[in-house]
Design a protein around this motif. Structure first.
Motif, PDB file in Angstrom:
ATOM      1  N   LEU A 180       0.820  -1.213   0.000  1.00 37.45           N
ATOM      2  CA  LEU A 180       0.000   0.000   0.000  1.00 37.45           C
ATOM      3  C   LEU A 180       0.851   1.259   0.000  1.00 37.45           C
ATOM      4  O   LEU A 180       0.323   2.373   0.062  1.00 37.45           O
ATOM      5  CB  LEU A 180      -0.926   0.011   1.226  1.00 37.45           C
ATOM      6  N   GLY A 181       2.187   1.111  -0.060  1.00 38.54           N
ATOM      7  CA  GLY A 181       3.067   2.268  -0.197  1.00 38.54           C
ATOM      8  C   GLY A 181       3.761   2.666   1.078  1.00 38.54           C
ATOM      9  O   GLY A 181       4.470   3.677   1.110  1.00 38.54           O
ATOM     10  N   GLY A 182       3.580   1.896   2.127  1.00 32.62           N
ATOM     11  CA  GLY A 182       4.248   2.174   3.390  1.00 32.62           C
ATOM     12  C   GLY A 182       3.511   3.205   4.209  1.00 32.62           C
ATOM     13  O   GLY A 182       2.572   3.858   3.754  1.00 32.62           O
ATOM     14  N   ARG A 183       3.968   3.382   5.426  1.00 30.77           N
ATOM     15  CA  ARG A 183       3.337   4.338   6.338  1.00 30.77           C
ATOM     16  C   ARG A 183       3.939   5.741   6.142  1.00 30.77           C
ATOM     17  O   ARG A 183       5.127   5.852   5.790  1.00 30.77           O
ATOM     18  CB  ARG A 183       3.502   3.882   7.783  1.00 30.77           C
ATOM     19  N   PRO A 184       3.174   6.793   6.356  1.00 29.98           N
ATOM     20  CA  PRO A 184       1.747   6.797   6.706  1.00 29.98           C
ATOM     21  C   PRO A 184       0.878   6.497   5.482  1.00 29.98           C
ATOM     22  O   PRO A 184       1.223   6.861   4.354  1.00 29.98           O
ATOM     23  CB  PRO A 184       1.521   8.211   7.223  1.00 29.98           C
TER      24      PRO A 184
END
Length: 687
Positions: A180-184
């Motif tokens: 999902l692209g990492g946090r945040p």
């Protein structure tokens, strides 16, 4: 025909004993475990005592129980673990994910294009997760090493795979966040993460039932042998130490031989052999009773009681051997000598116990150890158990018996193993349980008293209570006779203690010996408190008849009140066949010229037939006669007792009582001492 019936009736006691003998022998043989006997005795670590042993036939070398247990442990430790891949989980997760995301389309916070893109990304992540495999958390408790190879079942296929290849919960969470692209995470990514976190579940699970089934199948296929011995092959030579492979081969030969012996073709002969051995043991018991305990032998009830107890002990022990031989020493065989000693005597108790142990020696493992240990325990039982009415005595005795069990077992274990490190300490707990179960002897004694009508010291203690119904009635109706009985009981108890007779039995018998007098109390001088003597109005023959009848009436009264036969024996025999001498002499004086029929003045007997009944006869006559002394001195008492006892001896009153001259002299001495204490003079008090 009538002669045959009469003959059968005359010999009915013998016929009964024969039937009892056959039933007991057949029952014991029937319950014996069905197995042959190996003809060689050997012990681990000991030299082989026989000549060179060659294999009589081909046989396999059996593994020991420890070796089989080790194989089972190895199978369980190295067993392949099976996991199940549930293919339905993937479609179910996708459906739930789409349903979850469809609710978000009604929100104004995200566009339809973003929803479609999120659904596509989430579906891709789901495919990636389940392509690798998501394992449940339960597996962490099953798999100790993450790098082991497990078997994965998928539909009808099984493949081997490293357990570490599967994803865990934390790894699944990391994959979702990275895709999902990492946090945040942005708003759309957060929606997808939340939806996936809720719907994604493991598809790989541990199949315990299938794994256990595979393990059990492997255990069933364990080889129980580790080699083979051919016929004629040398197994062991004389003097060789029985250990290691030689011990394993001998154990295997023993097992195979015992199995081969008990075959259908040999069944009849083996049963015949058992029957002969059992019959010989029971025959020895009967012969012992016939020679040394004739009064018991002639009583079918008592013979049945003894045979029943022997059979009961054999039955209990054989059942334990049949179902779990490890509990061999839990069976409290010491109950047998305790019970028999309580009702009869120590010699009979030990003899029956030894024969019972010899019978059990045919069927128990390590027969010499078993026989030695049980006979020693039986001897200790006979030597220590006494006066069961004193509860502390039984506790102490059973404690000593249990201690002897433990010490003897420890000695045998050290001899066999060569040190104390190999001792099976759980056996000590079994001996402790044996001791606790031995207290059941009190229960058995109570049941046997009610079932067979026998008498133990516990019952004697109850009967000797002067507040019992019959003794209280005697005290009310014939107080003089009651006091006489109390004095005789004290004398008899002291005399019995002096010669080692049953003091409780003779004391109780003495208390009841004159109960027949309560029916006509005033005809006996000790109850004539008013000074009126009803005999003055009767002829000597009538007076003698009334006096003699107190024995018969006492027996009838005792039976009516259900007193035990052993107590009634004291009533029967306390006068033996002696004369009512006073009225006999009166009759001779009335008719000096005529012959007096002595049988009219003679008690009907029988004469005493035990040491206890003989003691009562002496004490009864001595106490009664001592009341006639006007000035009781040491010399007059001494002369009186000598005269009474010598007269009884001359009349052959003691010939059936198994009492010796030395014991009679001891009894006389006790009676004299006690009477002197009763009639001692006090100093005259001043006015």
């Amino acid at each position: 025909m009538s002669k045959t019936i009469n003959r059968l009736y005359q010999h009915n006691t013998i016929i009964y004993k024969v039937i009892l003998f056959l039933i007991t022998a057949v029952s014991i043989v029937y319950f014996f475990p069905k197995g042959g006997q190996f003809k060689y005795d050997f012990n681990k670590g000991k030299p082989w005592q026989y000549d060179i042993l060659l294999a009589p036939f081909d046989f396999a070398i059996q593994k020991t129980t420890a070796e089989i247990d080790l194989d089972k442990k190895s199978i369980r430790d190295n067993a392949r673990l099976y996991f199940q891949d549930d293919t339905r989980v993937l479609d179910d997760v996708k459906d739930r994910f789409l349903t979850k995301m469809s609710f978000e389309q009604v929100s104004d916070s995200i566009t339809n294009e973003e929803i479609t893109s999120s659904i596509s990304l989430g579906t891709t992540i789901i495919d990636e997760i389940y392509k690798i495999g998501f394992v449940d958390n339960v597996s962490d408790n099953v798999v100790s090493n993450k790098n082991i190879l497990i078997s994965l079942k998928k539909e009808n296929q099984v493949e081997d795979i490293l357990f570490s290849n599967f994803l865990t919960s934390n790894e699944v969470s990391d994959i979702i966040i990275s895709r999902l692209g990492g946090r945040p995470l942005n708003y759309g990514g957060t929606l997808v993460f939340d939806a996936l976190s809720e719907v994604v579940v493991p598809n790989i699970s541990y199949d315990k039932a299938f794994t256990d089934r595979i393990i059990e199948d492997a255990i069933k296929n364990i080889s129980l042998t580790i080699g083979k011995v051919s016929k004629g092959e040398r197994i062991i030579s004389k003097g060789d130490i029985v250990e290691g492979k030689k011990l394993a081969i001998l154990e295997s030969l023993k097992s195979e031989s015992e199995s081969n012996v008990w075959t259908e073709s040999n069944y009849t002969w083996i049963v015949f052999g058992y029957t002969v051995l059992v019959s010989l043991a029971l025959l020895m018991l009967l012969l012992f009773l016939r020679k040394y305990r004739i009064e018991i032998f002639e009583n079918n009830n008592k013979v049945t009681f003894i045979f029943f107890n022997v059979f009961l002990m054999v039955l209990i022990q054989t059942l334990v051997i049949k179902y779990n031989v490890e509990y061999l020493y839990v069976v409290p065989l010491s109950i047998l000598p305790i019970v028999l000693k309580a009702f009869f005597d120590a010699r009979l108790g030990l003899f029956a116990h030894v024969l019972t142990i010899l019978l059990l020696g045919f069927i128990v493992p390590n027969s010499f150890e078993f026989i030695y240990l049980q006979i020693i325990a039986g001897i200790v039982t006979i030597l220590t158990v006494s006066e069961l009415h004193k509860r502390a005595n039984l506790f102490i005795s059973i404690g000593q018996i249990t201690l002897i069990y433990m010490i003897t077992y420890l000695a045998f274990s050290i001899i066999k193993e060569g040190n104390a490190l190999q001792i099976k300490w759980e056996y000590l707990l079994m001996f402790g349980a044996n001791g606790l179960l031995s207290f059941l002897s009190l229960f058995f004694i109570y049941v046997y008293e009610k079932t067979f009508g026998l008498v133990s010291d516990v019952t004697l203690l109850e009967l000797s209570n002067t507040n019992s119904k019959l003794l209280r009635e005697l005290n009310e109706k014939a107080p003089g006779t009651f006091q006489h009985s109390m004095q005789v009981a004290n004398l008899a108890e002291a005399a019995a203690n002096e010669i080692g007779a049953n003091s409780m039995l003779v004391r109780t018998g003495a208390l009841y010996h004159d109960i027949g007098k309560m029916l006509n109390p005033m005809y006996f001088i000790e109850n004539q408190s008013t000074g009126v003597n009803p005999h003055n109005d009767l002829s000597p023959v009538d007076s003698a008849t009334i006096i003699i009848d107190h024995v018969i009436k006492g027996i009838e009264l005792a039976k009516k009140n259900k007193l035990p036969d052993r107590i009634i024996d004291f009533i029967r025999t306390h006068h033996g066949t002696s004369l009512v001498y006073y009225f006999y002499m009166q009759e001779k004086q009335r008719y000096p010229e005529e012959e007096v029929h002595i049988e009219k003045f003679q008690y009907q007997g029988p004469i005493p037939f035990s040491r206890e009944t003989a003691i009562l006869m002496m004490c009864d006559a001595a106490e009664a006669a001592s009341k006639s002394l006007k000035t009781p001195t040491a010399q007059s008492i001494d002369d009186l007792i000598n005269k009474i006892v010598e007269k009884q001896k001359a009349d052959n009153q003691f010939i059936n009582s198994d009492i010796t001259f030395r014991e009679i002299e001891k009894i006389k001495k006790v009676i004299k001492t006690k009477l002197m204490n009763i009639y001692h003079l006090r100093v005259e008090y001043p006015d």
